[in-house]
Design a protein around this motif. Structure first.
Motif, PDB file in Angstrom:
ATOM      1  N   LYS A 150       0.828  -1.202   0.000  1.00 13.93           N
ATOM      2  CA  LYS A 150       0.000   0.000   0.000  1.00 13.93           C
ATOM      3  C   LYS A 150       0.860   1.249   0.000  1.00 13.93           C
ATOM      4  CE  LYS A 150      -3.975  -1.947   2.416  1.00 13.93           C
ATOM      5  NZ  LYS A 150      -3.934  -2.672   3.678  1.00 13.93           N
ATOM      6  N   ASN A 151       2.083   1.081   0.493  1.00 10.85           N
ATOM      7  CA  ASN A 151       2.942   2.212   0.739  1.00 10.85           C
ATOM      8  C   ASN A 151       4.334   1.845   0.225  1.00 10.85           C
ATOM      9  OD1 ASN A 151       3.459   4.691   1.800  1.00 10.85           O
ATOM     10  ND2 ASN A 151       2.849   4.162   3.895  1.00 10.85           N
ATOM     11  N   SER A 152       4.554   2.030  -1.057  1.00 17.86           N
ATOM     12  CA  SER A 152       5.800   1.545  -1.667  1.00 17.86           C
ATOM     13  C   SER A 152       7.043   2.120  -0.978  1.00 17.86           C
ATOM     14  CB  SER A 152       5.814   1.931  -3.148  1.00 17.86           C
ATOM     15  OG  SER A 152       7.101   1.746  -3.670  1.00 17.86           O
ATOM     16  N   ALA A 283       5.539  -1.081   4.336  1.00 20.56           N
ATOM     17  CA  ALA A 283       5.129  -1.148   2.930  1.00 20.56           C
ATOM     18  C   ALA A 283       3.705  -1.700   2.809  1.00 20.56           C
ATOM     19  CB  ALA A 283       6.101  -2.003   2.129  1.00 20.56           C
ATOM     20  N   GLY A 285       1.409  -1.060   4.731  1.00 18.37           N
ATOM     21  CA  GLY A 285       0.463  -0.064   5.233  1.00 18.37           C
ATOM     22  C   GLY A 285       0.380   0.007   6.746  1.00 18.37           C
ATOM     23  N   SER A 287       1.584   1.082  10.551  1.00 19.23           N
ATOM     24  CA  SER A 287       2.260   2.277  11.049  1.00 19.23           C
ATOM     25  C   SER A 287       3.622   1.908  11.623  1.00 19.23           C
ATOM     26  CB  SER A 287       1.416   2.930  12.142  1.00 19.23           C
ATOM     27  OG  SER A 287       1.418   2.103  13.289  1.00 19.23           O
ATOM     28  N   GLY A 308       7.796   9.475   4.077  1.00 22.05           N
ATOM     29  CA  GLY A 308       6.345   9.262   4.021  1.00 22.05           C
ATOM     30  C   GLY A 308       5.890   7.931   4.561  1.00 22.05           C
ATOM     31  N   LEU A 309       6.698   7.292   5.431  1.00 22.40           N
ATOM     32  CA  LEU A 309       6.315   5.985   5.971  1.00 22.40           C
ATOM     33  C   LEU A 309       5.841   6.056   7.416  1.00 22.40           C
ATOM     34  CD1 LEU A 309       9.112   3.727   4.491  1.00 22.40           C
ATOM     35  CD2 LEU A 309       6.697   3.634   3.913  1.00 22.40           C
TER      36      LEU A 309
END
Lengths: 310, 248
Positions: A150-152, A283, A285, A287, A308-309
């Motif tokens: 979700k969060n490369s 990655a 998603g 936290s 941005g992670l």
């Protein structure tokens, strides 16, 4: 593809370090399992595998300790796969498996101690021991992982550090060095593969399987500091922002001696140190807090926020 | 077998004379440097067997001196005097006094297993290093190294409880080796951690110190292991010809 689902539910052996200094690894491994729908059944009432120390008193004590863990997983829980995220535990279970299959003396001692301790003895071949890397790589695969990102991790440069116990000595890892699909003992790549699938950029890191001096991290600190500093500086020279780890002893060793190198040798390095499961978790998603970034000694929260992670 | 001959050219074995005449020929000065001749009479013929009798030393006889171990060695890269190939040679030829010159660094092997990975003869040099370090200690040539003190503390706790609790091992290790716990880098590390740890985690860590982790129903395993450790100790003392094999 049926083969690919073989690690859906495995016995989980966290080991002592994951309840202490490596707690962030425990937390992130469980969180990643949950996110990927891979089930973990913790081995009931487990004991220490002997780490790197007990074998120096007598190797067969370590063989017994590791065999007891596998015996419980197989005989009391009915599992045929044990997953150990700690390189030390993974290594020792593999070593016990090898010794029990090849050395009658080890088998005799393990049988005798198991009987006296009042549990069923472990027979070689009852379980397959895998590392957390195998678990995700073979359990879900790069494509499966990619589909859930979700969060490369795009824009994060990573040096993958595997350490000693994941690859050496070669003879206890019969499934490695089998070409495509297997990991290599000279150039391991499973962690590279998984983090690349999550979008990260792996740098060309020459010290993947160098030693951090973990066995003597306190008893011969000066050598450990030099070895760790080599690893940290090589990672920085290769352009890495982060060193990804897969072992609580290596991880804590890198963090501790990063501070010690600065204090004692005046050599400051700023490369961040994170468990590969923490990176994968973010990655997927999760936290930074969910994967235990605040429990690390090396403070990477600012860096992760910037990327941005967190 | 030229390896140990390096001992002949150590500074103390090299002689030059300011004024020396032999059979009417002047052999003084730098151009007539002598190497002290040496006769070795103190071979310990039992040395290889004794090392082989300790855990890890079993395969020392396989060595054919290719040097892959030293070439791959992590510690050798930091300290060139750390030379597994050379020590294996000395052990196999019984050159005990030469081996003893390096007695204070042999324990520094960090078990990275690069030597065992590289060895074409399956000598498992890592095990030989551990066996040699034990031999030195058991024979009284060296005090217990920090490494073996750590190993013993660790093993004691595992045998007693089934699990270990890291912070107590660290505290006891510093105590047994007479080092202060308040080292600048440990303090810096602890301070960094305390700044960002949530209260819940700190409580959990505190509880682990108070109620140390243990494997339940461990007492029978403990008794079996304690008995086995004594048995190993007796066997090793017998193999090294120390007393009647009873623990001290």
């Amino acid at each position: 593809m049926s083969e690919d689902r073989k690690y859906d539910r495995v016995a989980y052996y966290p080991g002592c370090a994951l309840e202490g200094t490596g707690h962030a690894y425990n937390r992130s491994t469980k969180a990643v399992g949950k996110a990927l729908d891979l089930k973990l059944d913790e081995v009931k009432n487990w004991n220490c595998c002997g780490a790197m120390e007990v074998k120096n008193i007598d190797p067969k004590i370590q063989t017994y300790l590791s065999s007891r863990v596998m015996s419980i997983a197989a005989n009391e829980m009915g599992h045929d796969v044990v997953m150990a995220p700690c390189n030390g535990c993974y290594h020792n279970l593999k070593k016990a498996e090898y010794d029990l299959a090849h050395d009658d003396g080890s088998k005799e001692v393990v049988d005798r101690l198991s009987t006296k301790a009042g549990h069923e003895t472990y027979e070689a071949g009852q379980v397959e021991t895998i590392h957390a890397l195998d678990w995700i790589k073979d359990g879900i695969g790069e494509d499966g992982l990619k589909a859930k990102v979700k969060n490369s991790l795009q824009g994060i440069k990573i040096a993958n550090y595997y350490g000693c116990m994941y690859t050496r000595p070669r003879h206890i890892f019969p499934e490695k060095d089998k070409g495509p699909g297997s990991d290599s003992t000279s150039e391991p790549h499973f962690m590279d593969d998984l983090l690349a699938a999550a979008g990260a950029e792996n740098v060309d890191f020459p010290l993947k399987t160098a030693c951090c001096g973990g066995a003597h991290t306190l008893s011969d600190s000066d050598i450990s500091t030099k070895l760790v500093l080599n690893i940290l500086e090589a990672a920085e020279a290769a352009g890495a922002d982060v060193i990804a780890t897969e072992c609580p002893t290596c991880h804590t060793g890198l963090e501790m001696h990063q501070i010690r190198a600065e204090k004692r040798l005046g050599r400051k390095t700023t490369v961040k140190i994170l468990y590969f499961t923490q990176l994968l978790g973010m990655a997927l998603g999760l936290s930074a807090r969910k994967v235990g970034v605040q429990e690390n000694i090396s403070d990477s929260r600012g860096f992760l926020k910037e990327k941005g992670l967190a | 077998m030229p390896i140990h001959e390096q001992s002949l050219i150590r500074p103390e074995n090299i002689k030059t004379h300011d004024k020396l005449e032999i059979d009417g020929i002047d052999v003084s000065g730098h151009w007539s440097t002598f190497i002290e001749s040496r006769v070795v009479t103190d071979y310990n013929e039992a040395l290889e067997d004794e090392i082989a009798a300790l855990p890890g030393g079993e395969y020392i006889h396989r060595c054919w001196q290719c040097g892959s171990c030293t070439n791959s060695c992590t510690v050798n890269a930091v300290n060139p005097d750390f030379n597994p190939r050379y020590w294996i040679y000395l052990i196999r030829t019984g050159m005990e006094s030469e081996l003893l010159r390096d007695k204070d660094i042999i324990w520094q092997c960090i078990s990275c297993n690069k030597c065992t990975y590289a060895c074409p003869r399956d000598v498992e040099p890592e095990g030989v290093m551990k066996a040699t370090a034990h031999w030195l200690e058991k024979k009284g040539h060296t005090p217990k190294s920090p490494s073996i003190i750590f190993d013993e503390l660790f093993a004691e706790q595992v045998i007693a409880r089934g699990k270990i609790e890291e912070s107590s091992i660290i505290r006891q290790f510093f105590k047994r080796t007479g080092q202060p716990l308040m080292q600048d880098w440990l303090v810096a590390m602890a301070r960094g951690l305390l700044m960002k740890l949530p209260v819940g985690l700190m409580r959990r860590m505190g509880l682990a110190v108070l109620f140390r982790p243990r494997t339940s129903g461990w007492s029978k395993a403990r008794a079996a292991l304690e008995e086995y450790v004594e048995e190993c100790e007796r066997e090793q003392r017998r193999a090294l010809g120390l007393g009647d094999g009873k623990p001290e």
